[in-house]
Write a protein that holds these residues in place. Structure first.
Motif, PDB file in Angstrom:
ATOM      1  N   PHE A   1      37.034  41.288  38.578  1.00 47.48           N
ATOM      2  CA  PHE A   1      36.203  41.140  37.392  1.00 47.48           C
ATOM      3  C   PHE A   1      34.978  42.022  37.547  1.00 47.48           C
ATOM      4  N   LYS A   2      34.497  42.537  36.448  1.00 47.08           N
ATOM      5  CA  LYS A   2      33.215  43.244  36.420  1.00 47.08           C
ATOM      6  C   LYS A   2      32.154  42.241  36.006  1.00 47.08           C
TER       7      LYS A   2
ATOM      8  N   LEU B   1      31.661  37.367  33.339  1.00 44.17           N
ATOM      9  CA  LEU B   1      32.542  38.318  34.010  1.00 44.17           C
ATOM     10  C   LEU B   1      33.615  38.805  33.040  1.00 44.17           C
ATOM     11  N   PHE B   2      33.974  40.071  33.123  1.00 42.65           N
ATOM     12  CA  PHE B   2      35.079  40.631  32.342  1.00 42.65           C
ATOM     13  C   PHE B   2      36.215  40.999  33.292  1.00 42.65           C
ATOM     14  N   MET B   3      37.413  40.487  33.000  1.00 43.62           N
ATOM     15  CA  MET B   3      38.578  40.792  33.827  1.00 43.62           C
ATOM     16  C   MET B   3      38.930  42.268  33.660  1.00 43.62           C
TER      17      MET B   3
ATOM     18  N   PHE C   1      39.661  30.976  32.597  1.00 45.68           N
ATOM     19  CA  PHE C   1      39.135  32.126  31.859  1.00 45.68           C
ATOM     20  C   PHE C   1      39.499  31.972  30.389  1.00 45.68           C
TER      21      PHE C   1
ATOM     22  N   ALA D   1      37.600  36.989  29.831  1.00 42.58           N
ATOM     23  CA  ALA D   1      36.272  36.763  30.408  1.00 42.58           C
ATOM     24  C   ALA D   1      36.224  35.428  31.138  1.00 42.58           C
ATOM     25  N   LYS D   2      35.247  35.320  32.010  1.00 37.53           N
ATOM     26  CA  LYS D   2      35.036  34.114  32.802  1.00 37.53           C
ATOM     27  C   LYS D   2      33.538  33.847  32.878  1.00 37.53           C
TER      28      LYS D   2
ATOM     29  N   THR E   1      41.862  43.786  27.743  1.00 33.58           N
ATOM     30  CA  THR E   1      40.836  44.116  28.739  1.00 33.58           C
ATOM     31  C   THR E   1      39.757  45.024  28.155  1.00 33.58           C
TER      32      THR E   1
ATOM     33  N   THR F   1      31.819  44.681  40.991  1.00 31.08           N
ATOM     34  CA  THR F   1      33.152  44.104  40.898  1.00 31.08           C
ATOM     35  C   THR F   1      33.226  42.942  41.879  1.00 31.08           C
TER      36      THR F   1
END
Length: 162
Positions: free
Chosen positions: A145-146, A45-47, A13, A114-115, A107, A6
């Motif tokens: 973000f993961k 990255l996933f929020m 994004f 996402a980013k 999500t 994280t």
């Protein structure tokens, strides 16, 4: 950064579905990055949670770099900014943002927020030509973000949206 970690980030994004199964050069075109910006690889990255209304700004679509038709702007109060234009046109931003959060921001799944982080780091305003027209927003405050994937040069993101 390692997959599964994280991290906290801000800035532009979009949605994850625009990054899956395409080359790095296509991701550049979609996002509005100069050619070669992702050639050294990139991180997806996933929020982890939806932003609140005060944590993001509208930026339109990526063919309008930075959310403006005349190019990338450093000053978010510039009247050419897509969010400033909405305010100037009398839109109720709290209501509009609430609808976007509830109806558009996800999500989980392909439409999750996402980013993309280029391995080559950040660049100047000239590195943001018009993109191909995917939706974009800007986080004004850091969110969790993961790290979903690390895409090496020449690879494509072929993973799931988990």
């Amino acid at each position: 950064m390692d997959v599964g970690n994280t991290i906290y980030a801000r800035g532009f994004f979009t949605k994850a579905l625009y990054m899956r199964g395409v080359s790095s050069s296509e991701v550049e075109k979609r996002l509005g990055y100069r050619q070669g910006r992702l050639a050294g690889g990139w991180t997806l990255l996933f929020m982890l949670s939806k932003p609140f209304p005060g944590e993001f700004q509208f930026r339109g679509y990526s063919q309008t770099s930075g959310g403006v038709s005349m190019g990338h702007l450093a000053n978010p109060k510039d009247p050419r900014n897509s969010e400033q234009k909405l305010i100037d046109d009398g839109f109720d931003m709290k209501s509009l943002k609430g609808r976007i959060i509830n109806e558009t921001f996800k999500t989980t799944g392909a439409e999750r927020l996402a980013k993309v982080i280029p391995k080559n780091g950040e660049f100047g305003d000239a590195d943001y030509p018009p993109g191909s027209g995917i939706p974009q927003w800007t986080l004004t405050k850091e969110k969790a973000f993961k790290v979903a994937a690390i895409i090496m040069p020449g690879e494509k993101y072929m993973g799931n949206y988990e």
